[in-house]
Design a protein around this motif. Sequence first.
Motif, PDB file in Angstrom:
ATOM      1  N   GLY A 156       0.818  -1.199   0.000  1.00  0.00           N
ATOM      2  CA  GLY A 156       0.000   0.000   0.000  1.00  0.00           C
ATOM      3  C   GLY A 156       0.856   1.254   0.000  1.00  0.00           C
ATOM      4  N   ASP A 157       0.299   2.335   0.508  1.00  0.00           N
ATOM      5  CA  ASP A 157       1.012   3.617   0.515  1.00  0.00           C
ATOM      6  C   ASP A 157       1.726   3.806   1.844  1.00  0.00           C
ATOM      7  OD1 ASP A 157       2.000   6.044  -0.184  1.00  0.00           O
ATOM      8  OD2 ASP A 157       0.108   7.140   0.027  1.00  0.00           O
ATOM      9  N   ILE A 158       2.959   4.298   1.797  1.00  0.00           N
ATOM     10  CA  ILE A 158       3.729   4.660   2.995  1.00  0.00           C
ATOM     11  C   ILE A 158       4.036   6.149   2.866  1.00  0.00           C
ATOM     12  CG2 ILE A 158       5.818   4.253   4.331  1.00  0.00           C
ATOM     13  CD1 ILE A 158       5.903   1.425   3.258  1.00  0.00           C
TER      14      ILE A 158
ATOM     15  N   GLU B 280      15.497  -9.896  11.476  1.00  0.00           N
ATOM     16  CA  GLU B 280      14.910  -9.019  10.470  1.00  0.00           C
ATOM     17  C   GLU B 280      15.909  -8.708   9.358  1.00  0.00           C
ATOM     18  OE1 GLU B 280      11.728  -6.394  13.090  1.00  0.00           O
ATOM     19  OE2 GLU B 280      13.764  -5.632  12.784  1.00  0.00           O
ATOM     20  N   SER B 281      15.369  -8.544   8.173  1.00  0.00           N
ATOM     21  CA  SER B 281      16.125  -8.016   7.045  1.00  0.00           C
ATOM     22  C   SER B 281      15.419  -6.728   6.629  1.00  0.00           C
ATOM     23  CB  SER B 281      16.167  -9.018   5.892  1.00  0.00           C
ATOM     24  OG  SER B 281      16.891  -8.490   4.793  1.00  0.00           O
ATOM     25  N   CYS B 282      16.112  -5.566   6.730  1.00  0.00           N
ATOM     26  CA  CYS B 282      15.434  -4.264   6.654  1.00  0.00           C
ATOM     27  C   CYS B 282      16.063  -3.344   5.615  1.00  0.00           C
ATOM     28  CB  CYS B 282      15.474  -3.576   8.017  1.00  0.00           C
ATOM     29  SG  CYS B 282      14.753  -4.557   9.364  1.00  0.00           S
ATOM     30  N   MET B 283      15.241  -2.366   5.176  1.00  0.00           N
ATOM     31  CA  MET B 283      15.675  -1.272   4.321  1.00  0.00           C
ATOM     32  C   MET B 283      14.856  -0.033   4.684  1.00  0.00           C
ATOM     33  SD  MET B 283      16.078  -3.022   0.523  1.00  0.00           S
ATOM     34  CE  MET B 283      16.847  -1.531  -0.143  1.00  0.00           C
ATOM     35  N   MET B 284      15.453   1.149   4.488  1.00  0.00           N
ATOM     36  CA  MET B 284      14.746   2.403   4.715  1.00  0.00           C
ATOM     37  C   MET B 284      14.019   2.808   3.433  1.00  0.00           C
ATOM     38  SD  MET B 284      15.207   3.146   7.848  1.00  0.00           S
ATOM     39  CE  MET B 284      14.461   4.778   7.802  1.00  0.00           C
ATOM     40  N   PHE B 285      12.763   3.214   3.618  1.00  0.00           N
ATOM     41  CA  PHE B 285      11.966   3.654   2.468  1.00  0.00           C
ATOM     42  C   PHE B 285      11.767   5.150   2.546  1.00  0.00           C
ATOM     43  CE2 PHE B 285       7.748   4.744   0.739  1.00  0.00           C
ATOM     44  CZ  PHE B 285       8.002   4.461  -0.587  1.00  0.00           C
ATOM     45  N   GLN B 286      12.102   5.844   1.445  1.00  0.00           N
ATOM     46  CA  GLN B 286      11.908   7.276   1.327  1.00  0.00           C
ATOM     47  C   GLN B 286      10.667   7.514   0.474  1.00  0.00           C
ATOM     48  OE1 GLN B 286      13.895   9.764   2.732  1.00  0.00           O
ATOM     49  NE2 GLN B 286      12.367  11.246   2.018  1.00  0.00           N
ATOM     50  N   PRO B 287       9.562   8.013   1.054  1.00  0.00           N
ATOM     51  CA  PRO B 287       8.334   8.182   0.266  1.00  0.00           C
ATOM     52  C   PRO B 287       8.506   9.234  -0.808  1.00  0.00           C
ATOM     53  CG  PRO B 287       8.089   9.227   2.396  1.00  0.00           C
ATOM     54  CD  PRO B 287       9.396   8.489   2.444  1.00  0.00           C
ATOM     55  N   ARG B 288       7.682   9.136  -1.800  1.00  0.00           N
ATOM     56  CA  ARG B 288       7.693  10.121  -2.876  1.00  0.00           C
ATOM     57  C   ARG B 288       7.238  11.471  -2.336  1.00  0.00           C
ATOM     58  NH1 ARG B 288       2.411  10.588  -5.219  1.00  0.00           N
ATOM     59  NH2 ARG B 288       0.928   9.308  -4.060  1.00  0.00           N
TER      60      ARG B 288
END
Length: 238
Positions: free
Chosen positions: A160-162, A181-189
Amino acid sequence: MASCRDRPFLQVIICLLLIRGSSPLPTTSDENPTGPLRPRGFSDEDLTSEDYNVFELTTSEPRKSLLPVTVKPTKCNYNPCLESQIPCANLSVSTGCLCRGATLHNEAPEAPDLKSVSWNGSEVVIQWCAPYSYVTLYAVTVGGKERQKFGKDQRGGALGDIENVAKVCVVAVNDAGSSEESCMMFQPRDSSLPLKAGLIGGALGFLLLLLLAVLLWRHRRQRKQEASISLHNTAETH
């Protein structure tokens, strides 16, 4: 022979000697069925023990040595990043290929490998690779809160939307527990970018229309002035 019984003792001895002399003496034969096998025409004196060994070896059939055929095993054609694949253990049983060592159902699984977290134009999607472990499902968290669960055969999905910057993580789960955990940072548009683009486009369009209106007004004014001058000159000539 019966007449020998009535004769004197000396004649009995002579008779016995004659009977002994008339019996055939034992003879030797070259053939000895119970003895060792030897070539025809050779006597026991002509052959030594070494000759017997050589003869026995040459008459025996040679043994055929069967060397084991070794086949080099190959790795199974299994990609942990693709969905809807035959499990590597099943491939190993059916084809004899080799699988990478995997943890069993009574151990917590190893961590999956999160590959990407991206915006596809309408929502956020993630992709991961499965661990070499027994897994029953995958759980995804966004900002520390569980967002979505996926089946054991899936390697990605939509979240969905973050709206804000968030840490997106995926864990593998089975009956024995959860993996790390296996993680990544998400930068929203940037949600304001379309608005800015619209404002800039509207301003440019307005300026263009204004410029066209000014040019049209000046063109009409110039034509009116030319027509007025033409009428004035015509009146003076008459």
